[in-house]
Design an enzyme around this catalytic site. Sequence first.
Site, PDB file in Angstrom:
ATOM      1  CB  THR A  34     -28.315   0.548 -31.955  1.00 34.05           C
ATOM      2  OG1 THR A  34     -28.269  -0.143 -30.710  1.00 34.05           O
ATOM      3  CG2 THR A  34     -28.410   2.041 -31.721  1.00 34.05           C
ATOM      4  CG  ASP A  64     -25.880  -7.764 -33.249  1.00 32.48           C
ATOM      5  OD1 ASP A  64     -24.912  -6.981 -33.249  1.00 32.48           O
ATOM      6  OD2 ASP A  64     -27.059  -7.373 -33.151  1.00 32.48           O
ATOM      7  N   GLY A  72     -30.813 -17.229 -21.795  1.00 35.89           N
ATOM      8  CA  GLY A  72     -31.636 -16.173 -22.387  1.00 35.89           C
ATOM      9  C   GLY A  72     -32.257 -16.680 -23.679  1.00 35.89           C
ATOM     10  N   GLY A  85     -18.322  -8.772 -23.337  1.00 38.26           N
ATOM     11  CA  GLY A  85     -18.946  -8.448 -24.618  1.00 38.26           C
ATOM     12  C   GLY A  85     -18.200  -7.453 -25.490  1.00 38.26           C
ATOM     13  CE  LYS A 141     -29.301  -4.070 -32.742  1.00 38.77           C
ATOM     14  NZ  LYS A 141     -28.448  -5.069 -32.074  1.00 38.77           N
ATOM     15  CG  ASN A 150     -26.003  -5.435 -36.767  1.00 38.93           C
ATOM     16  OD1 ASN A 150     -25.975  -5.850 -37.929  1.00 38.93           O
ATOM     17  ND2 ASN A 150     -25.004  -5.604 -35.924  1.00 38.93           N
ATOM     18  N   GLY A 162     -33.667 -11.666 -28.571  1.00 37.82           N
ATOM     19  CA  GLY A 162     -33.055 -11.422 -29.870  1.00 37.82           C
ATOM     20  C   GLY A 162     -31.569 -11.745 -29.899  1.00 37.82           C
ATOM     21  CB  ALA A 163     -28.795 -10.968 -27.605  1.00 44.42           C
TER      22      ALA A 163
HETATM   23  P1  ATR Z   1     -32.333  -8.867 -26.459  1.00 41.65           P
HETATM   24  O1  ATR Z   1     -32.745  -8.507 -27.853  1.00 41.65           O
HETATM   25  O2  ATR Z   1     -31.273  -7.967 -25.880  1.00 41.65           O
HETATM   26  O3  ATR Z   1     -31.955 -10.306 -26.333  1.00 41.65           O
HETATM   27  P2  ATR Z   1     -34.963  -9.320 -25.399  1.00 41.65           P
HETATM   28  O4  ATR Z   1     -35.363  -9.907 -26.711  1.00 41.65           O
HETATM   29  O5  ATR Z   1     -35.888  -8.386 -24.699  1.00 41.65           O
HETATM   30  O6  ATR Z   1     -33.595  -8.553 -25.524  1.00 41.65           O
HETATM   31  O7  ATR Z   1     -34.601 -10.551 -24.415  1.00 41.65           O
HETATM   32  C1  ATR Z   1     -34.180 -10.344 -23.113  1.00 41.65           C
HETATM   33  C2  ATR Z   1     -33.730 -11.657 -22.487  1.00 41.65           C
HETATM   34  O8  ATR Z   1     -33.242 -11.365 -21.171  1.00 41.65           O
HETATM   35  C3  ATR Z   1     -34.847 -12.670 -22.302  1.00 41.65           C
HETATM   36  O9  ATR Z   1     -34.302 -13.968 -22.365  1.00 41.65           O
HETATM   37  C4  ATR Z   1     -35.312 -12.341 -20.872  1.00 41.65           C
HETATM   38  O10 ATR Z   1     -35.961 -13.400 -20.199  1.00 41.65           O
HETATM   39  P3  ATR Z   1     -37.568 -13.616 -20.360  1.00 41.65           P
HETATM   40  O11 ATR Z   1     -37.745 -14.293 -21.681  1.00 41.65           O
HETATM   41  O12 ATR Z   1     -37.932 -14.455 -19.205  1.00 41.65           O
HETATM   42  O13 ATR Z   1     -38.178 -12.233 -20.309  1.00 41.65           O
HETATM   43  C5  ATR Z   1     -33.988 -12.097 -20.215  1.00 41.65           C
HETATM   44  N1  ATR Z   1     -34.122 -11.331 -18.972  1.00 41.65           N
HETATM   45  C6  ATR Z   1     -34.359  -9.995 -18.860  1.00 41.65           C
HETATM   46  N2  ATR Z   1     -34.421  -9.651 -17.553  1.00 41.65           N
HETATM   47  C7  ATR Z   1     -34.228 -10.796 -16.829  1.00 41.65           C
HETATM   48  C8  ATR Z   1     -34.144 -11.085 -15.423  1.00 41.65           C
HETATM   49  N3  ATR Z   1     -34.291 -10.139 -14.502  1.00 41.65           N
HETATM   50  N4  ATR Z   1     -33.887 -12.355 -15.052  1.00 41.65           N
HETATM   51  C9  ATR Z   1     -33.719 -13.312 -15.984  1.00 41.65           C
HETATM   52  N5  ATR Z   1     -33.782 -13.111 -17.316  1.00 41.65           N
HETATM   53  C10 ATR Z   1     -34.025 -11.861 -17.743  1.00 41.65           C
END
Ligand code: ATR
Length: 275
Positions: free
Chosen positions: A62, A103, A128, A240, A66, A87, A131-132
Amino acid sequence: MKKWYAVIGDPIAQSMSPAMHEAWFAENDIEAAYIPIHVTAAKLGEAVASLKNLGCSGWNVTVPHKSAIIPYLDRLEPSAQQMNAVNTVHVLPDGSLVGSNTDGLGFVRSLEEAYGEQCKQQKVLLVGAGGAARGIAFALDAMGYGPITFTNRTFEKAEQLASDLSNASVSSLAEAETSLADYGLIVQTTSVGMNFAQAGMPINPMNVAGGAVVADIIYNPLETELLAEARKKGAHTMNGVGMFAHQGALAFETWTGVRPNTEKMIKKITTTLGG
Ligand code: ATR
């Protein structure tokens, strides 16, 4: 000899994976243990070598390891290659370490457990582009869902992700909000709405179609503000917990060959989280 499994991360104390896997071992009469191990980024390489040397049969990975774990593994399954993230690690009898990522498929399985295939043939909006989102998008695409549209605060990241998938498009958040009624499945993949992260909603669901499915990968809180608002508009909502249980179930299946009971687990976790 009794087998043992683990989850590594930093932090790790909050992980619900040990309780989940231990319960499944008990339910399936498998003599095995599953332990949480706190591993800092600086110690990742040593930790992987130790897990292998001490006879661990497999482990989950985690945050924040990852992607960082990839150089220490011998082989990646396509799921992990596509996501550039692992993962689940499976230690084969010859000692080689195989990384996979459950995932994305975990999300699709949880969607289908709750709604069957009703979201197939529907337009999909992924909110978004991290990664997710990447894992879920590839899994949805592979399972015949789509077309997929990405929307994200940082538009360029959505464009990049869309260019990696065939048949995907991008939309600004403002456009996506206006045309939300076009989508039969909306999946929220950011951390917005999570307890202790950021309150609020990354997209306003005011225009969601009644009968659409709105899924959030967050499970703490069980109902994010986005899900609560979407529900008030007549959408079906899914948190989730299902994705969490199904990504674990896929790892469990990789290690043991047994498909555990996810429905019962989802109810149990929901109760634990106060639902
Ligand atoms: P994960 O692996 O959990 O998906 P990540 O790769 O850091 O984490 O991606 C986080 C996602 O959440 C991204 O799409 C990010 O948007 P940005 O590409 O603009 O950074 C989004 N995100 C995080 N905080 C945000 C916020 N306050 N408002 C809108 N989108 C947000």
